[in-house]
Design an enzyme around this catalytic site. Structure first.
Site, PDB file in Angstrom:
ATOM      1  N   HIS A   1      10.341 -33.937 -21.495  1.00  0.00           N
ATOM      2  CA  HIS A   1      10.108 -34.764 -20.366  1.00  0.00           C
ATOM      3  C   HIS A   1       8.718 -34.167 -19.774  1.00  0.00           C
ATOM      4  CE1 HIS A   1      13.986 -36.419 -19.902  1.00  0.00           C
ATOM      5  NE2 HIS A   1      14.422 -35.499 -20.043  1.00  0.00           N
TER       6      HIS A   1
ATOM      7  N   GLU B   1       2.499 -11.399 -15.983  1.00  0.00           N
ATOM      8  CA  GLU B   1       2.378 -10.159 -15.255  1.00  0.00           C
ATOM      9  C   GLU B   1       1.217  -9.075 -15.925  1.00  0.00           C
ATOM     10  OE1 GLU B   1       5.846  -9.315 -12.124  1.00  0.00           O
ATOM     11  OE2 GLU B   1       6.306  -9.473 -14.342  1.00  0.00           O
TER      12      GLU B   1
ATOM     13  N   TRP C   1      -3.648  -1.895  -1.624  1.00  0.00           N
ATOM     14  CA  TRP C   1      -3.499  -3.015  -2.214  1.00  0.00           C
ATOM     15  C   TRP C   1      -4.103  -4.159  -1.347  1.00  0.00           C
ATOM     16  CZ3 TRP C   1      -1.296  -7.968  -1.549  1.00  0.00           C
ATOM     17  CH2 TRP C   1      -1.250  -8.836  -2.555  1.00  0.00           C
TER      18      TRP C   1
ATOM     19  N   GLU D   1      12.119 -15.508 -16.944  1.00  0.00           N
ATOM     20  CA  GLU D   1      11.763 -14.189 -16.790  1.00  0.00           C
ATOM     21  C   GLU D   1      10.993 -13.804 -17.935  1.00  0.00           C
ATOM     22  OE1 GLU D   1      11.747 -10.023 -15.472  1.00  0.00           O
ATOM     23  OE2 GLU D   1      12.109 -11.972 -14.433  1.00  0.00           O
TER      24      GLU D   1
ATOM     25  N   ASN E   1       0.247   0.429   6.151  1.00  0.00           N
ATOM     26  CA  ASN E   1       0.478  -0.393   5.320  1.00  0.00           C
ATOM     27  C   ASN E   1       1.175  -1.737   5.996  1.00  0.00           C
ATOM     28  OD1 ASN E   1       1.972  -1.737   3.009  1.00  0.00           O
ATOM     29  ND2 ASN E   1       3.649  -0.272   2.880  1.00  0.00           N
ATOM     30  N   GLY E   2       0.563  -2.789   5.680  1.00  0.00           N
ATOM     31  CA  GLY E   2       1.184  -4.100   6.371  1.00  0.00           C
ATOM     32  C   GLY E   2      -0.052  -5.050   6.750  1.00  0.00           C
TER      33      GLY E   2
ATOM     34  N   LYS F   1       7.058 -11.940 -17.226  1.00  0.00           N
ATOM     35  CA  LYS F   1       6.549 -10.726 -17.884  1.00  0.00           C
ATOM     36  C   LYS F   1       5.291 -10.751 -18.626  1.00  0.00           C
ATOM     37  CE  LYS F   1       9.479  -8.013 -15.967  1.00  0.00           C
ATOM     38  NZ  LYS F   1       9.313  -8.932 -15.000  1.00  0.00           N
TER      39      LYS F   1
ATOM     40  N   LYS G   1       3.805  -2.896  -6.623  1.00  0.00           N
ATOM     41  CA  LYS G   1       5.418  -3.059  -6.959  1.00  0.00           C
ATOM     42  C   LYS G   1       6.168  -3.643  -5.921  1.00  0.00           C
ATOM     43  CE  LYS G   1       8.926  -1.737  -9.408  1.00  0.00           C
ATOM     44  NZ  LYS G   1       9.085  -2.233 -10.513  1.00  0.00           N
TER      45      LYS G   1
ATOM     46  N   ARG H   1       2.242   1.458  -6.005  1.00  0.00           N
ATOM     47  CA  ARG H   1       2.145   0.734  -4.851  1.00  0.00           C
ATOM     48  C   ARG H   1       1.070  -0.130  -4.352  1.00  0.00           C
ATOM     49  NH1 ARG H   1       6.993   1.616  -1.567  1.00  0.00           N
ATOM     50  NH2 ARG H   1       6.236   0.394  -0.274  1.00  0.00           N
TER      51      ARG H   1
ATOM     52  N   CYS I   1       0.785  -1.208  -0.068  1.00  0.00           N
ATOM     53  CA  CYS I   1      -0.184   0.154  -0.126  1.00  0.00           C
ATOM     54  C   CYS I   1       0.841   1.183   0.100  1.00  0.00           C
ATOM     55  CB  CYS I   1      -0.699  -0.093   1.340  1.00  0.00           C
ATOM     56  SG  CYS I   1      -1.994  -1.405   1.190  1.00  0.00           S
TER      57      CYS I   1
END
Length: 615
Positions: free
Chosen positions: A511, A495, A75, A488, A101-102, A492, A610, A27, A2
């Site tokens: 496999h 996301e 968030w 990666e 925030n938390g 991306k 983020k 955030r 947040c």
């Protein structure tokens, strides 16, 4: 996660808080809210689901004048995203407002106790428990607001960064921190508060980073009282200088922050290298590594702890350090590290990698490593962040602010630091000849220009994205140094475009994943490996036989793979250990264009924040 912003001083608080919320929206963007204490000491609270723009429109014609204000972008953790669950939360009396925030881990127990005492809850959040608890302490002890906050926090288990405003004490703000980030900015008889430095840069360069377990009372007359939550011990705040530049926080003509940050990578790599390569003697020197040189050279092993994109950087670090310096390396998910009772000794070095330097899981892993006696090292971007303060040594990436939620230049600068670390250790251990060592350094200095060449392929990559924009699955393949790049690239795509994608070592395809391949399946192969070229060629043949649609990242001048692939993206040749710094660029651009073409919110993808500051 947040975003927190607050102001107390002679200026109009609302506009400062609103501007700060816009800076911090990366955030958290599920909802937003503000609380303002007006000149008559009335508390006005406004909250709205969705983006900050929704809040701004909602407040447009409402009273909002005042010299004290707090704001929040959320968030969601406890409770869905809606107007009621948005912050600030306030007491039944309406006298106290709080942003947080938390996560309050023992909120259920506290809530039950407070309900028994007659407190009514209107939201589903853990945060509302805290604001009622503060009011309860005041009722029972008669304490002023800062003491009530301090006493209330002693009964809280979890992580928090909070700001509290009280209409009964309208000349002060109270801030406190445990695990979640908090920065205080100093103006002319005024204070600014935020989750990170981005909302402060246009007002002040003077900041203090509040430490865990501290509470600060910010007075309207410009005085600050910093104390321990546990025992009320007083501290003198340490004043630091904010390194952000205002222009770094703007889009600079780009449509999205992510695209801007992709194009900033040539300069970001230069910034990561600057001052760390002696061009006269062709040597590498990371100050933190040099300070603990013998510990590194005598280490039984190096353990990387990281999450997400930083975990992929760490995997490349493993390849680099084992290959070049011949030191044993392990890579751990920070989120799992402390829960499996890992074997860590004083002979180990634990390296934490985090863009923000505030990642909760990574910080927890570091705490465990420190308790076990290991040397700790941090690689992060944000100066003054928690990881940079809690480690024995470290290296900043100097990538500059990264606003887009999907990391791009954070990845390349982390890999750049890890490359220099591997070269420095290899040189000291004598595992590279002087000639090869110098060749590698010369090549590293050319990487920035080679990234610029790849960025010129943007239009071609956009055309490929347009062809595959409606695909629902992607498979990414890579070998050696480029296996983590495949991971990666897949991350991306997931996301920001919400397309399911998986990354695999190319040889692992047969496999299991080969069963997925048909004429509708796009397969992206990072095929720049010189040492394993024939192997990669065979893997591509296996895909083509099953009619998979092949997109290949190849070295310039490649002929064999280019005959097999439906689409080819050529990149400049470089030494094998440095290929991730180049091969990842087309994957970033592909993901970006896929997301834009699919109508996705590139900079603020759904469900993501983020900086993950809670476990």
């Amino acid at each position: 996660m947040c975003g927190i912003v607050a102001y107390i001083g002679p200026k109009d608080a609302y506009q400062i808080v609103l501007n700060g919320l816009k800076r911090l929206e990366y955030r958290g963007y599920d909802s937003a809210g503000v609380a303002i204490i007006d000149p008559k000491n009335n508390l006005h609270v406004y909250k709205k689901k969705g983006k900050v723009k929704n809040l701004e429109d909602f407040i447009k014609d409402k009273p909002k004048s005042g010299h004290i204000g707090i704001g929040h972008t959320r968030w969601a953790t406890h409770g869905e995203a809606n107007d009621v669950n948005a912050h600030p939360h306030f007491t039944t009396s309406g006298h106290i407002a709080l942003i947080h925030n938390g996560i309050i881990e023992n909120y259920s127990t506290l809530k039950t106790e407070l309900q028994f005492r007659g407190y009514e809850f209107v939201s589903e959040t853990d945060t509302e428990v805290l604001v009622h608890l503060i009011e309860d302490v005041q009722k029972n002890t008669g304490a002023n607001i800062e003491e009530a906050v301090r006493l209330a926090l002693q009964g809280v288990v979890g992580a928090y960064a909070i700001v509290v405003a009280s209409m009964e004490e309208p000349d002060k703000l109270v801030v406190a921190k445990l695990s979640s980030p908090m920065v205080i900015g100093y103006g002319d008889n005024e204070f600014y508060v935020a989750s990170d430095g981005s909302p402060l840069v246009e007002y002040t360069k003077k900041v203090s980073y509040i430490e865990d377990g501290q509470i600060a009372t910010l007075h309207k007359n410009g005085e600050i009282a910093l104390k321990s939550i546990k025992d009320n011990t007083s501290f003198v705040p340490y004043i630091d200088e904010l390194e952000y530049k205002l222009e770094e926080l703007e889009k600079g003509g780009f449509e999205h922050f992510m695209l801007k940050e992709i194009y900033e990578q040539p300069q970001a790599v230069i910034n990561a290298i600057r001052g760390r390569i002696d061009k006269t003697n062709l040597t590498v020197k990371l100050g933190g590594v040099e300070e603990f040189e013998q510990s590194f050279l005598n280490a039984k092993r190096i353990v990387f702890v990281a999450c997400g994109t930083s975990w992929h950087s760490a995997l490349i670090g493993e390849y680099l350090i084992e290959d070049l310096a011949r030191i044993q390396v392990e890579v751990e998910y920070a989120s799992e590290f402390r829960y499996r009772n890992p074997i860590i000794t004083e002979e180990d070095i634990v390296i934490a990698i985090s863009q923000s330097g505030e990642t909760a899981d990574t910080k927890a892993a570091l705490e465990l490593a420190k308790k076990r006696g290991a040397l700790t090292y941090g690689i992060c971007n944000v100066v003054g962040s928690a990881i940079s303060r809690m480690t024995d040594a470290g290296s900043y990436t100097h990538a500059g602010p990264e606003i887009g939620v999907a990391s791009t230049k954070a990845f390349t600068t982390q890999v750049t630091i890890l490359t220099m670390m591997a070269l420095q250790l290899a040189h000291k251990k004598g595992t590279l000849s002087k000639t090869v060592y110098h060749q590698y350094i010369s090549e590293l200095e050319q990487i920035s220009e080679k990234i610029k060449i790849i960025l010129k392929l943007d239009k071609r990559i956009k055309q490929i994205a347009n062809i595959f924009k409606d695909s629902t699955n992607f498979l990414y393949l890579g070998r050696g140094y480029n296996f983590p790049v495949a991971l990666e690239g897949a991350l991306k795509l997931k996301e920001i475009s919400y397309v399911h994608a998986e990354g695999y070592p190319a040889a692992e395809m047969k496999h299991g994943p080969i069963a997925l391949i048909d004429e509708n399946m796009p397969i992206l192969v990072v095929a720049t490996n010189v040492e394993h070229y024939e192997k990669v060629l065979s893997n591509i043949e296996e895909v083509k036989t099953r009619k998979g649609r092949i997109i290949a990242i190849v070295n310039e001048g490649d002929t064999e793979i280019s005959k097999l692939a439906e689409f080819v993206i050529p990149i400049p040749k470089t030494s094998e250990p440095f290929t991730p710094l180049l091969s990842v660029i087309p994957l970033q651009l592909l993901s970006y264009h896929m997301a834009v073409l699919r109508g996705c919110d590139v900079d603020q993808p759904r469900n993501l924040a983020k900086s993950v500051t809670v476990e």
